[in-house]
Design an enzyme around this catalytic site. Structure first.
Site, PDB file in Angstrom:
ATOM      1  N   SER A 134       0.848  -1.196   0.000  1.00 28.21           N
ATOM      2  CA  SER A 134       0.000   0.000   0.000  1.00 28.21           C
ATOM      3  C   SER A 134       0.888   1.252   0.000  1.00 28.21           C
ATOM      4  CB  SER A 134      -0.920  -0.071   1.222  1.00 28.21           C
ATOM      5  OG  SER A 134      -1.888   0.927   1.199  1.00 28.21           O
TER       6      SER A 134
ATOM      7  N   ARG B  75     -11.901   5.907  10.451  1.00 27.21           N
ATOM      8  CA  ARG B  75     -11.483   4.513  10.504  1.00 27.21           C
ATOM      9  C   ARG B  75     -12.560   3.571   9.957  1.00 27.21           C
ATOM     10  NH1 ARG B  75      -7.281   1.129  10.130  1.00 27.21           N
ATOM     11  NH2 ARG B  75      -7.393  -0.583  11.603  1.00 27.21           N
TER      12      ARG B  75
ATOM     13  N   ASP C 148      -8.767  -6.407  -4.570  1.00 30.42           N
ATOM     14  CA  ASP C 148      -8.373  -5.116  -3.995  1.00 30.42           C
ATOM     15  C   ASP C 148      -8.938  -4.001  -4.872  1.00 30.42           C
ATOM     16  OD1 ASP C 148      -7.147  -2.863  -2.989  1.00 30.42           O
ATOM     17  OD2 ASP C 148      -5.109  -3.661  -3.092  1.00 30.42           O
TER      18      ASP C 148
ATOM     19  N   HIS D 209      -7.969  -5.161  -0.224  1.00 26.92           N
ATOM     20  CA  HIS D 209      -6.676  -4.507   0.004  1.00 26.92           C
ATOM     21  C   HIS D 209      -5.929  -5.139   1.182  1.00 26.92           C
ATOM     22  CE1 HIS D 209      -3.771  -1.358  -0.439  1.00 26.92           C
ATOM     23  NE2 HIS D 209      -3.965  -0.906   0.773  1.00 26.92           N
ATOM     24  N   ASP D 210      -6.672  -5.549   2.192  1.00 29.52           N
ATOM     25  CA  ASP D 210      -6.063  -6.163   3.376  1.00 29.52           C
ATOM     26  C   ASP D 210      -5.325  -7.463   3.072  1.00 29.52           C
ATOM     27  OD1 ASP D 210      -6.406  -4.431   5.421  1.00 29.52           O
ATOM     28  OD2 ASP D 210      -8.053  -5.498   6.400  1.00 29.52           O
TER      29      ASP D 210
END
Lengths: 378, 378
Positions: free
Chosen positions: B149, B219, B316, B349-350
């Protein structure tokens, strides 16, 4: 060519029992009509609105600049839903903030502004309220019910709650329920509103304030999900708001996309009601006709007997084509008459409001095939 | 098998001139190292962190439960980046809130807490700060620089700012710049923070408060974009938080996904710094090595001479595979040595932090091929 529209109000004194257990003991609906109801009363088309729209679907308000209805490109004389042939009804849903009874109105029981105490409303409740409006207008059966997004959910629900009262259901850019990501975005928006110190637990009216910070965030976030990645890159990309060099600032605007979103958020916070935002996102979350059939959508749609047109848009990631296909497949499994179009359009979820030639042509052609008695007879 | 990690601090008195025009006249970097630097000093691997991570990459802190480093599945003895062979360095970037000089520290010039006056930092500045740390450690050339990232942006920037100091650049789930949608999400998060009344223009420390509402929203929103639609549906779907029926409430939790997001937001707001959030999202926004080449990424990457491994993940949507492919194509156009893998993984993405067998095997195999003097010689 467009026309002057006139908002109308109808009062209802018979209590509306709500799915969530609440009740609206008396309420009013704001609505508009375009075209003429024919003698057979078989040419009515009901338009259902989505999150932030209203009964003002088409036409403009006399003497008001920029007052064109939200689906004016679709509905009007000679337009895809042709008001020379159809009698079109736009209605604002209870809980909204555009004239029908909502959280900013006074609860006749308590004589207090509803605020956060406005009862939770669902898609099914809205359909019931709309049905009562049709009753009052003497319309037994709709030629068609039509909506995009949350409006599409209402159109689908009409075909299940009042199967005999709908000949055609036009469900655009919609879904049989929200998925986890959809709910997640709604929840972030709701938390932005409810944690705004000006929200006061939903009773901000009494404090003379509006939780604008929360509404702005909700709208900015919503707006991202209405657009496709592609259209954002084409329209804004990494273009700077001013000049050709960065300011290097964490709080000032650098990129055009930031300016655009802030503007959208500011504008929205000036007119939209915070409790309405909560109510309508919850109506979205709750809608799930398959739930009472253990998630079996085919069983859920078995009672529908309308003919269907479903439309989705390739770049819509909020209500992706796959979600429309679930509905189509369940209808096909029930051997229902269903047309489905997946339009290759760049605009994301917002495409259902756009002037896409193929999309408008498709709807035009579908409505041309809807049989009604000639309106001239009336 | 993991190991005890010990955070270290290094002070720098030589001013760090920043790309945005600011300067850090004196600062400290928090870092950790794992494994041993060999005699040739050619086995160092620098790990760059993303938005909310730190120098604590691997191992655990003695006596602290749940203190495992954020990439402990990737780095350690016998792991894909094997600390029996490599000397691995994790470093916290300036502007962050995990020990390196940041907005919560005192500006030596004014003797006031920096707060919103902390200078804007960029990916390039971080790389410069990291290079000075390596200078101080006597490391002339890295065996590899690696990050996911925003960390991948730093790895890419290393290959451009210090081409002779990097033998391998491992760029995972990254992009050559943010697109409009990425910037838009960052902007919503920033506005949630800066419009929180407890933000006080970024000088909240003096008021003894923290803009937790804004941090929570930031968040929650970030979290949605780290996950794929699929994994959210699999993990949460429409499952209710308690019981089998709705409460019909606009403010209470109904769905598990809501509870999960609120929990993530609450937890984050307890430890993360609001000014750091602004600074790091801006560093993301600003990164764009092709900008000074009229958007020509091939020209921008011409000066890189490292060998590259790029990895992306199919689901992602924050940093989609297409963005990694842009980098790959630009490197190939420059006839650089580049390996690229697009991992079919469900986690969005994680995924770059997850235990995906094929992904870990790929990185293991790539690092096995990186030549260094045997560490046993040291």
């Amino acid at each position: 060519m467009t026309f002057a529209a006139i908002p109308l109000t109808m009062h209802f004194d018979k209590p509306l029992l709500l799915k969530g257990g609440g009740v609206l003991s008396a309420y009013q609906l704001q609505y508009e009509t375009y075209g003429r109801l024919n003698q057979n009363r078989d040419n009515a088309v009901l338009i259902c609105h989505a999150l932030n729209a209203s009964h003002h679907v088409a036409g403009y308000y006399e003497g008001q600049a920029k007052s064109t209805g939200w689906w004016d490109n679709m509905i009007g004389p000679g337009k895809p839903v042709d008001t020379e042939r159809f009698f079109v009804i736009g209605v604002n849903n209870p809980g909204s903030c555009f004239g029908s009874t909502g959280p900013m109105h006074t609860d006749p029981h308590t004589q207090q502004v509803y605020g956060a105490d406005f009862p939770v409303v669902t898609v099914e409740d809205w359909v019931n309220a709309q049905a009562r409006l049709l009753d009052a207008m003497g319309i037994t059966q709709l030629a068609a019910v039509m909506g995009g997004s949350l409006g599409g959910m209402q159109a689908l629900s009409w075909s299940l709650q009042y199967p005999q009262r709908v000949r055609h259901a036009v469900v655009i850019a919609s879904a049989p329920n929200l998925n986890a990501e959809n709910i997640a975005f709604n929840e972030v928006a709701r938390r932005a509103i409810t944690t705004d110190p000006d929200f006061h637990g939903g009773h901000f009216y009494a404090h003379g304030v509006v939780p604008k910070r929360g509404l702005r965030i909700a709208r900015m976030l919503g707006h991202i999900t209405y657009l496709s990645d592609d259209v954002m890159n084409t329209k804004f990309g990494r273009a700077l708001q001013s000049g050709e060099v960065f300011k290097y600032s964490t709080q000032e605007i650098e990129f055009q996309i930031e300016s655009y979103l802030r503007y959208q958020g500011d504008k929205f916070s000036e007119y939209f009601d915070a409790n309405t935002y909560l109510l309508i996102t919850r109506a979205l979350d709750y809608f799930d006709p398959a739930a009472q059939y253990q998630g079996n959508l085919t069983k859920a749609l078995a009672q529908a007997c309308a003919k269907f047109l479903l439309v989705s848009f390739t770049t819509d990631w909020r209500f992706a084509p796959a979600r429309s296909r679930e509905i189509v497949q369940a209808l096909v499994a029930n051997q229902r008459d269903v047309s489905y179009a997946e339009i290759d359009a760049p605009h994301g979820h917002d495409a259902f409001l756009m002037d896409d030639r193929r999309y408008l042509k498709l709807v035009r052609s579908y409505f041309a095939g809807i049989q009604t008695q000639s309106v001239e007879v009336a």
